[in-house]
Write a protein that holds these residues in place. Structure first.
Motif, PDB file in Angstrom:
ATOM      1  N   CYS A  56      20.168  10.678  49.081  1.00 28.26           N
ATOM      2  CA  CYS A  56      19.732   9.912  48.006  1.00 28.26           C
ATOM      3  C   CYS A  56      20.747  10.006  46.899  1.00 28.26           C
ATOM      4  O   CYS A  56      20.868   8.772  46.128  1.00 28.26           O
ATOM      5  CB  CYS A  56      18.330  10.675  47.566  1.00 28.26           C
ATOM      6  N   ASP A  57      21.189  10.935  46.577  1.00 24.78           N
ATOM      7  CA  ASP A  57      22.210  11.098  45.629  1.00 24.78           C
ATOM      8  C   ASP A  57      23.273  10.184  45.498  1.00 24.78           C
ATOM      9  O   ASP A  57      23.903   9.463  44.779  1.00 24.78           O
ATOM     10  CB  ASP A  57      22.896  12.409  45.256  1.00 24.78           C
ATOM     11  N   MET A  58      24.072  10.177  46.947  1.00 27.39           N
ATOM     12  CA  MET A  58      25.089   9.359  47.338  1.00 27.39           C
ATOM     13  C   MET A  58      24.758   7.704  47.372  1.00 27.39           C
ATOM     14  O   MET A  58      25.687   7.156  46.848  1.00 27.39           O
ATOM     15  CB  MET A  58      25.452   9.561  48.818  1.00 27.39           C
ATOM     16  N   TYR A  59      23.327   7.553  47.831  1.00 23.60           N
ATOM     17  CA  TYR A  59      23.146   6.090  47.818  1.00 23.60           C
ATOM     18  C   TYR A  59      22.904   5.734  46.262  1.00 23.60           C
ATOM     19  O   TYR A  59      23.337   4.369  45.944  1.00 23.60           O
ATOM     20  CB  TYR A  59      21.979   5.805  48.506  1.00 23.60           C
ATOM     21  N   ARG A  60      22.392   6.604  45.319  1.00 22.68           N
ATOM     22  CA  ARG A  60      22.247   6.241  43.768  1.00 22.68           C
ATOM     23  C   ARG A  60      23.670   5.950  43.255  1.00 22.68           C
ATOM     24  O   ARG A  60      23.671   4.947  42.616  1.00 22.68           O
ATOM     25  CB  ARG A  60      21.672   7.353  43.479  1.00 22.68           C
ATOM     26  N   GLN A  61      24.520   6.701  43.500  1.00 19.92           N
ATOM     27  CA  GLN A  61      25.837   6.685  43.057  1.00 19.92           C
ATOM     28  C   GLN A  61      26.705   5.249  43.462  1.00 19.92           C
ATOM     29  O   GLN A  61      27.083   4.436  42.718  1.00 19.92           O
ATOM     30  CB  GLN A  61      26.881   7.863  43.465  1.00 19.92           C
ATOM     31  N   PRO A  77      24.147  -8.396  46.417  1.00 20.24           N
ATOM     32  CA  PRO A  77      23.662  -8.253  47.976  1.00 20.24           C
ATOM     33  C   PRO A  77      24.006  -6.574  48.358  1.00 20.24           C
ATOM     34  O   PRO A  77      23.129  -6.003  48.996  1.00 20.24           O
ATOM     35  CB  PRO A  77      24.403  -9.311  48.976  1.00 20.24           C
ATOM     36  N   ALA A  78      25.079  -6.208  47.846  1.00 26.40           N
ATOM     37  CA  ALA A  78      25.301  -4.737  48.157  1.00 26.40           C
ATOM     38  C   ALA A  78      24.618  -3.959  47.724  1.00 26.40           C
ATOM     39  O   ALA A  78      24.309  -2.808  47.941  1.00 26.40           O
ATOM     40  CB  ALA A  78      26.930  -4.469  48.137  1.00 26.40           C
ATOM     41  N   TYR A  79      24.401  -4.129  46.402  1.00 20.68           N
ATOM     42  CA  TYR A  79      23.499  -3.302  45.437  1.00 20.68           C
ATOM     43  C   TYR A  79      22.186  -3.154  46.109  1.00 20.68           C
ATOM     44  O   TYR A  79      21.601  -2.273  46.111  1.00 20.68           O
ATOM     45  CB  TYR A  79      23.447  -4.171  44.173  1.00 20.68           C
ATOM     46  N   TRP A  80      21.484  -4.171  46.413  1.00 21.02           N
ATOM     47  CA  TRP A  80      20.210  -4.407  47.290  1.00 21.02           C
ATOM     48  C   TRP A  80      20.248  -3.723  48.459  1.00 21.02           C
ATOM     49  O   TRP A  80      19.197  -2.976  48.883  1.00 21.02           O
ATOM     50  CB  TRP A  80      19.598  -5.701  47.275  1.00 21.02           C
ATOM     51  N   GLN A 136      18.514   1.414  50.977  1.00 20.33           N
ATOM     52  CA  GLN A 136      18.741   2.722  51.778  1.00 20.33           C
ATOM     53  C   GLN A 136      18.118   3.876  50.771  1.00 20.33           C
ATOM     54  O   GLN A 136      17.762   4.877  51.344  1.00 20.33           O
ATOM     55  CB  GLN A 136      20.359   2.908  51.911  1.00 20.33           C
ATOM     56  N   PHE A 137      18.503   3.828  49.847  1.00 17.14           N
ATOM     57  CA  PHE A 137      17.846   4.888  48.718  1.00 17.14           C
ATOM     58  C   PHE A 137      16.282   4.868  48.898  1.00 17.14           C
ATOM     59  O   PHE A 137      15.824   5.932  48.855  1.00 17.14           O
ATOM     60  CB  PHE A 137      18.411   4.724  47.167  1.00 17.14           C
ATOM     61  N   ASN A 138      15.948   3.864  48.723  1.00 19.61           N
ATOM     62  CA  ASN A 138      14.064   3.791  48.885  1.00 19.61           C
ATOM     63  C   ASN A 138      13.818   4.557  49.970  1.00 19.61           C
ATOM     64  O   ASN A 138      12.682   5.160  50.095  1.00 19.61           O
ATOM     65  CB  ASN A 138      13.581   2.505  48.594  1.00 19.61           C
ATOM     66  N   LYS A 139      14.214   4.006  51.307  1.00 24.38           N
ATOM     67  CA  LYS A 139      13.812   4.604  52.552  1.00 24.38           C
ATOM     68  C   LYS A 139      14.017   6.381  52.142  1.00 24.38           C
ATOM     69  O   LYS A 139      13.225   6.863  52.889  1.00 24.38           O
ATOM     70  CB  LYS A 139      14.654   3.868  53.503  1.00 24.38           C
ATOM     71  N   THR A 140      15.313   6.593  52.062  1.00 23.71           N
ATOM     72  CA  THR A 140      15.676   8.090  52.222  1.00 23.71           C
ATOM     73  C   THR A 140      14.964   8.802  50.993  1.00 23.71           C
ATOM     74  O   THR A 140      14.290   9.951  51.492  1.00 23.71           O
ATOM     75  CB  THR A 140      17.183   8.127  51.774  1.00 23.71           C
ATOM     76  N   GLU A 141      14.611   8.286  49.985  1.00 23.24           N
ATOM     77  CA  GLU A 141      13.712   8.881  49.008  1.00 23.24           C
ATOM     78  C   GLU A 141      12.156   9.060  49.441  1.00 23.24           C
ATOM     79  O   GLU A 141      11.725   9.994  49.354  1.00 23.24           O
ATOM     80  CB  GLU A 141      13.880   8.166  47.758  1.00 23.24           C
ATOM     81  N   ALA A 142      11.662   8.334  50.329  1.00 21.17           N
ATOM     82  CA  ALA A 142      10.306   8.073  50.718  1.00 21.17           C
ATOM     83  C   ALA A 142      10.321   9.396  51.638  1.00 21.17           C
ATOM     84  O   ALA A 142       9.429  10.145  51.871  1.00 21.17           O
ATOM     85  CB  ALA A 142       9.894   6.991  51.310  1.00 21.17           C
TER      86      ALA A 142
END
Length: 108
Positions: free
Chosen positions: A62-67, A77-80, A85-91
């Protein structure tokens, strides 16, 4: 640990830890009841330790995806892609935390 074997009066159940966890609450409640009733304290402690390691791995992802998200312009598009990925991993991280809580609270 890899596999968690739960032996009870009429048979046994084997759970592949990396595949089964994190699971949704209905399945977790059933598994937690069996784990807390039939597994030894050492087995339960080993399972909790492995689940906590997995939760730490989800947090690191999550930290890596947020960074990665923060490095990109917000509409790209890369941001989204990194946001998804962040949202899936955070869930998954939150679900794992709840799974740990169910096993840990019933052990007391």
């Amino acid at each position: 640990m890899g596999r968690l074997r739960i032996e009870y009066g009429t048979g046994y159940m084997e759970l592949i830890v990396e595949t089964f966890f994190p699971c949704k609450m209905p399945a977790m409640k059933k598994a937690a009841r069996l784990i807390n009733q039939y597994c030894t304290d050492e087995t339960r402690a080993g399972l909790l330790s492995e689940l906590r390691e997995m939760a730490d791995g989800y947090k690191a992802l999550c930290d890596m995806y947020r960074q990665k998200m923060e490095e990109l312009p917000e509409g790209s598009p890369a941001y989204w892609r990194w946001r998804a990925q962040f949202n899936k991993t955070e869930a998954l991280r939150k679900r794992m935390k709840r799974n740990i809580g169910v096993i840990d609270s019933k052990a007391e």
